[in-house]
Design a protein around this motif. Structure first.
Motif, PDB file in Angstrom:
ATOM      1  N   PRO A  57       7.088  45.310  81.234  1.00 29.39           N
ATOM      2  CA  PRO A  57       6.852  46.619  81.827  1.00 29.39           C
ATOM      3  C   PRO A  57       8.116  47.322  82.316  1.00 29.39           C
ATOM      4  O   PRO A  57       8.069  48.512  82.594  1.00 29.39           O
ATOM      5  N   ASN A  58       9.236  46.582  82.457  1.00 28.59           N
ATOM      6  CA  ASN A  58      10.379  47.138  83.188  1.00 28.59           C
ATOM      7  C   ASN A  58      10.822  48.506  82.679  1.00 28.59           C
ATOM      8  O   ASN A  58      10.896  49.474  83.428  1.00 28.59           O
ATOM      9  N   PHE A  59      11.131  48.554  81.353  1.00 33.10           N
ATOM     10  CA  PHE A  59      11.715  49.792  80.845  1.00 33.10           C
ATOM     11  C   PHE A  59      10.689  50.919  80.798  1.00 33.10           C
ATOM     12  O   PHE A  59      10.960  52.042  81.197  1.00 33.10           O
ATOM     13  N   LEU A 104       8.440  55.966  82.840  1.00 34.91           N
ATOM     14  CA  LEU A 104       7.343  56.717  83.443  1.00 34.91           C
ATOM     15  C   LEU A 104       7.782  57.347  84.767  1.00 34.91           C
ATOM     16  O   LEU A 104       7.417  58.471  85.089  1.00 34.91           O
ATOM     17  N   TYR A 105       8.569  56.569  85.507  1.00 34.46           N
ATOM     18  CA  TYR A 105       9.071  57.061  86.791  1.00 34.46           C
ATOM     19  C   TYR A 105       9.884  58.343  86.579  1.00 34.46           C
ATOM     20  O   TYR A 105       9.692  59.344  87.253  1.00 34.46           O
ATOM     21  N   PHE A 145       8.052  51.355  82.581  1.00 30.64           N
ATOM     22  CA  PHE A 145       7.700  51.847  83.910  1.00 30.64           C
ATOM     23  C   PHE A 145       8.826  52.716  84.486  1.00 30.64           C
ATOM     24  O   PHE A 145       8.580  53.708  85.159  1.00 30.64           O
ATOM     25  N   SER A 146      10.064  52.301  84.198  1.00 28.65           N
ATOM     26  CA  SER A 146      11.185  53.136  84.653  1.00 28.65           C
ATOM     27  C   SER A 146      11.121  54.490  83.970  1.00 28.65           C
ATOM     28  O   SER A 146      11.369  55.531  84.574  1.00 28.65           O
ATOM     29  N   TYR A 167      17.727  57.514  79.288  1.00 22.54           N
ATOM     30  CA  TYR A 167      16.510  58.220  79.707  1.00 22.54           C
ATOM     31  C   TYR A 167      16.325  59.560  78.995  1.00 22.54           C
ATOM     32  O   TYR A 167      15.219  60.044  78.860  1.00 22.54           O
ATOM     33  N   LEU A 186       7.751  61.256  85.753  1.00 21.13           N
ATOM     34  CA  LEU A 186       7.100  61.845  86.927  1.00 21.13           C
ATOM     35  C   LEU A 186       8.063  62.782  87.653  1.00 21.13           C
ATOM     36  O   LEU A 186       7.674  63.858  88.110  1.00 21.13           O
TER      37      LEU A 186
END
Lengths: 358, 142, 437
Positions: free
Chosen positions: A233-235, A240-241, A237-238, A39, A244
């Motif tokens: 979308p998995n990675f 993006l999470y 979206f993670s 990340y 945030l």
């Protein structure tokens, strides 16, 4: 056909949309117990985007110049609506970006992600870190308060210690002493020159990442304790999470602890008490302070700089002295060197702060 | 429209609304300017020798905007705002015509009342309040 | 002034109340939200004949019962202890004026806990029809506890017509009652969904139940996301104008220790509502496979933060009162202060309770400053008054006397007492400031 569909059709007829879709749907990212560290590259990127954005906006209010630099920052944080907020986000964002970049570098190092074929990714990454610190240094000086003035002065004087450094120092300073041209040149570096180089390198860095994908640490790869998850979308979206979360963290820090501004720089005033560089230069600063006046026939400054330069070169060259395929003691050596480097940076930073209480 | 459609529509709308609220600080930041001096200036003084003879004029700074003081051939003195009502150019006094003229689009005003005589200006020039005292002219907002 | 007072250094008395109260709100609003979540989910599961969803709900009920009835209630009692000891005068005031409301609240609460216990322990033994009924009873009583307490909480900020007519009903249904009820109700729904995610994430992945329940719980956040902004706007409109203006006072300037912080916190509240909406969407709804412990933890931290920030905003908006326009935060009655604008009246005789060996200056300090200030911790007086001598402290105290000339009148309660009494306070403060480390 709805407007959306029409627009999609318009694009598809002109661009290889389907090819991109295929690419993103086939791209897989490894997921395992150490995947958390992946990340940090994304986090660094996120803060960089924030910095570009807030930086552009700050240009609408900031006025570089001997008379106006400090006055305009003061005006931004006291008079301009939400000026304190935008400036705090920029300052906090810069610090968080560098923190994330350091974590990213060390995690990449310990995963041995610099090994073939990823040497170029490693080197461009180091270049980005150096540029990031350069952006931090130049940006810090633009406030032109007492701390910034002396920190900048010390930083430029240090360059003079390196052979040929006087030439560079003169260019940056715009003369033998710091003045209006120094601000102008720092400004040019901070908002145009360094960012453009940064964006170019960043493009290369991300391109290399796209080619090679994320490195799976050897031990995990051998044991097979990993799975592949779709990039979309998995990675994404993670990611993006996590972005945030970073946005929330940045907002809380910027709103609750607005960045400080000191008194206007006065070249004739004595250096402020407890003067110290930003934390990311602290370890280097503390090391140079330890140097005696003369070491081995040269000035202590020069020796310290050479020591640091040699260490940096050694660090950057890790793909050479620890290439892929090394096993046993030699492979472990790189990890020990990494730990040593990490301990040195953390230790000297803490030492620097205890030696310079606020 | 299905229920699902409506929900998507509402969620997108509300998302936009959040974006708008959160962009509020940014918009306020960009909008913030200086422009405080204008309010503060209420009166300025001009020396008499600035316009010694009939037919002379002088453009002066009133706050952040220009004003003009004119001594007409008949000897009367007038002070007016010097910002053209058409597109904001700065006007000047034309001695030969005894009119205030604007070089940008040829607007013309009466030199005493500021009334727009010809050309594109849609309104007369605002008059400034002028007080003649022994030591000079005192000009303030009308 | 009439009762013994608990003095706390460090975080300060209000800090203790804040920590306990925010924890309580974070759990009890979940209890109310759960009041809807449990029976509605059970209803849906039974209607669709979905035993897996019922199994999920059973697991959730166990977690729910323990958390809300034990931990939540414990914090609730904790609030009573804390406010009674830290601010006995305001507590006494609220008890006197709201005896009826507290009684009603207690009845609802008792029924709520009772029905929850029956609901949980009767899970396997009651007939579906009866169990469903118990669930609806729980929902109704849980909502009613919020409906009741909300009036008292809002009253403290906006007493409204009560000031003139002293009517219980005016006090309950005060100007901010309805927008506040809507806001709290939305928070309850959001929390119900959030805690629902915790249980859902621990469900088995085998038959897709986990994904299904994650997406189901995530949907509970939709009403909050959609209506919260409007509810906040409505609430703001119902505030008195000078209170509302305080919210905008922090647009420019970054000085600390004034209302600027209010602007910042309320902005963060809006940001967090939006980002949490996206976090739930990107995390739980659109990407349920990768939703796990770390993500839940950050979501809960965000929720706790925004709960605390919201409550904090409401409390600070009330400054300098504990009960707006009626009682100052140091228990001084506004009417008494008004009376002292024109005449100087002694204050010391009003202090009914004295600590052992307490000097007059110290007693003045305890009753007039201690409600908000500590010496070295939160809002530290030693730091604020550093570098001032006795004369300058005394003149500061005199500037703060009741009246329009007091520049601090919108931030702090006025100082009261005769010249001699204020001089005693000044001497005491000077000795404390000079004894600083």
């Amino acid at each position: 056909m709805s407007v959306k569909e029409k627009f999609q059709k318009f694009l598809e007829e002109r661009l290889p949309v389907q090819a991109f879709k295929d690419l993103s749907s086939h791209k897989m990212v490894p997921e395992h117990k150490q995947a958390f560290w992946y990340y940090f590259g994304g986090i660094t990127l996120f803060f960089f985007i924030i910095l570009v954005f807030t930086g552009m906006v700050l240009l609408f209010q900031y006025q570089p110049g001997l008379e106006s630099s400090h006055a305009s920052v003061l005006r931004i944080v006291t008079k301009v609506d939400f000026g304190w907020l935008i400036r705090s986000i920029h300052s906090w964002g810069a610090n968080l970006m560098l923190a994330a970049a350091f974590i990213h570098m060390f995690s990449v190092y310990f995963m041995k992600a610099y090994q073939k074929p990823r040497e170029l990714t490693w080197l461009t990454g180091l270049g980005l870190l150096g540029l990031g610190m350069g952006l931090g240094f130049t940006g810090y000086s633009l406030v032109w308060d007492d701390m910034a003035f002396f920190a900048t002065k010390i930083g430029i004087d240090m360059m003079e210690g390196i052979p040929g450094g006087e030439y560079i120092a003169d260019i940056i300073r715009g003369g033998p002493e710091m003045g209006g041209l120094t601000i102008q040149r720092m400004f040019a570096l901070h908002v145009v020159i360094l960012p453009w180089i940064f964006i170019g390198l960043l493009g290369a860095h991300l391109f290399f990442l796209q080619i090679h994908g994320n490195k799976i640490p050897e031990g995990i790869e051998k044991s097979g304790e990993y799975r592949k998850v779709p990039f979309f979308p998995n990675f994404i979206f993670s990611d993006l999470y996590v972005w945030l979360i970073c946005l929330n963290l940045l907002a809380v820090l910027a709103a609750m602890y607005p960045w400080h501004i000191g008194a206007e720089a006065d070249p004739l005033a004595p250096s402020p008490k407890g003067i110290k560089p930003e934390w990311y230069f602290m370890a280097m600063f503390q090391l140079l302070k330890l140097m005696p006046a003369h070491v081995a026939g040269m000035s202590g400054e020069l020796f310290g700089n050479m020591l640091f330069g040699a260490a940096a070169m050694f660090w950057a060259a890790v793909p050479v002295w620890n290439p892929a395929g090394t096993v046993g003691r030699r492979a472990k050596l790189a990890t020990y060197v990494g730990l040593l480097g990490l301990m040195f940076i953390i230790g000297f930073t803490i030492w620097g702060y205890t030696a310079h209480p606020v | 429209m299905t229920r699902r459609h409506w929900l998507d529509w509402i969620l997108q709308g509300v998302t936009g609304l959040y974006a708008l609220v959160l962009a509020f600080p940014l918009l306020k930041f960009l909008q913030s300017g200086e422009g405080e001096a204008e309010e503060k200036v209420t009166q300025i003084k001009i020396e008499k020798n600035v316009i010694p003879d009939p037919g002379t004029s002088k453009i002066f700074k009133f706050g952040s905007k220009p004003g003009i003081i004119i001594r007409r051939p008949d000897g009367s003195v007038h002070a007016l705002s010097a910002t053209c009502m058409h597109l904001g150019c700065t006007v000047d006094y034309d001695k030969s015509e005894d009119k205030i003229t604007c070089a940008c689009h040829g607007g013309r005003y009466d030199a005493s009342t500021g009334a727009n005589i010809s050309g594109p200006p849609p309104a007369p020039l605002p008059l400034l309040k002028l007080e003649e005292k022994d030591d000079g002219f005192y000009i303030s907002k009308a | 002034m009439n009762y013994p007072q608990w003095i706390i250094e460090g975080v300060g008395g209000p800090g203790i109340i804040g920590i306990i109260a925010v924890s309580h709100v974070f759990i009890s609003q979940f209890a109310v939200g759960g009041g809807l979540f449990l029976p509605i989910t059970e209803y849906l599961a039974r209607r669709n004949n979905d035993p897996e969803m019922l199994e999920y709900l059973h697991t959730h009920t166990r977690f729910f019962t323990i958390l809300t009835s034990v931990v939540g209630a414990m914090f609730g009692v904790g609030i009573w202890f804390a406010i009674g000891l830290v601010h006995p005068d305001a507590t006494a005031f609220l008890i006197r004026n709201f005896v009826l409301a507290w009684t009603i609240e207690w009845v609802w609460f008792f029924l709520e806990i009772l029905s929850l216990i029956v609901y949980y322990y009767g899970w396997k033994t009651l007939s579906p029809r009866t169990h469903m009924m118990v669930g609806w009873v729980y929902m109704f009583t849980a909502i009613m506890t919020l409906v009741t307490i909300n009036g008292i909480l809002c009253f403290m900020l906006t007493p409204g017509d009560w000031i003139q007519n002293q009517s219980f009903w005016s006090a309950m249904f005060n100007p901010t009652y309805w927008p506040s009820l809507l806001m709290r109700f939305l928070v309850c729904l959001a929390l119900a969904g959030l805690y629902g995610l915790i249980t859902a994430a621990r469900m088995s992945t085998a038959n897709g139940l986990r994904t299904r329940m994650l997406q189901y719980s995530a949907r509970w956040f939709i009403p909050t996301f959609v209506f919260m902004l409007f509810a906040m706007g409505w609430y703001m409109l119902m505030l008195p104008e000078e209170t509302r203006n305080m919210l905008f006072s922090g647009m420019s300037g970054f000085a600390r220790g004034n209302f600027a912080i209010l602007t910042r916190i309320s902005m963060l509240t809006i940001l967090f509502t939006a980002t949490m909406g996206f976090m739930i969407f990107f995390g739980a709804y659109a990407n349920p496979e990768e939703f796990g412990g770390g993500k839940i933890a950050f979501l809960m931290i965000s929720a706790l933060f925004v709960t605390g920030a919201g409550e904090w905003t409401r409390e600070v908006l009330r400054k300098p009162y504990v009960i707006h326009s009626v009682m100052y935060s140091n228990a001084l009655l506004a009417a008494d202060a008004k009376d002292m604008e024109t005449a100087e009246r002694p204050f010391l005789p009003r202090i009914e309770w004295r600590k052992d060996g307490e000097s007059d200056g110290q007693a003045m300090f305890r009753t007039q400053c201690r409600s908000c200030h500590t010496l070295d911790g939160y809002r530290p007086l030693r730091e604020f008054l550093k570098g001032r001598d006795e004369k300058s402290i005394l003149s500061l105290l005199k500037i703060m006397r009741p009246g329009e000339k007091n520049p601090y009148r919108n931030i702090m309660p006025p100082t009261v007492g005769t010249d001699t009494e204020l001089a005693m306070l000044a001497r005491y403060l000077t000795s404390e400031v000079s004894s600083a480390k």
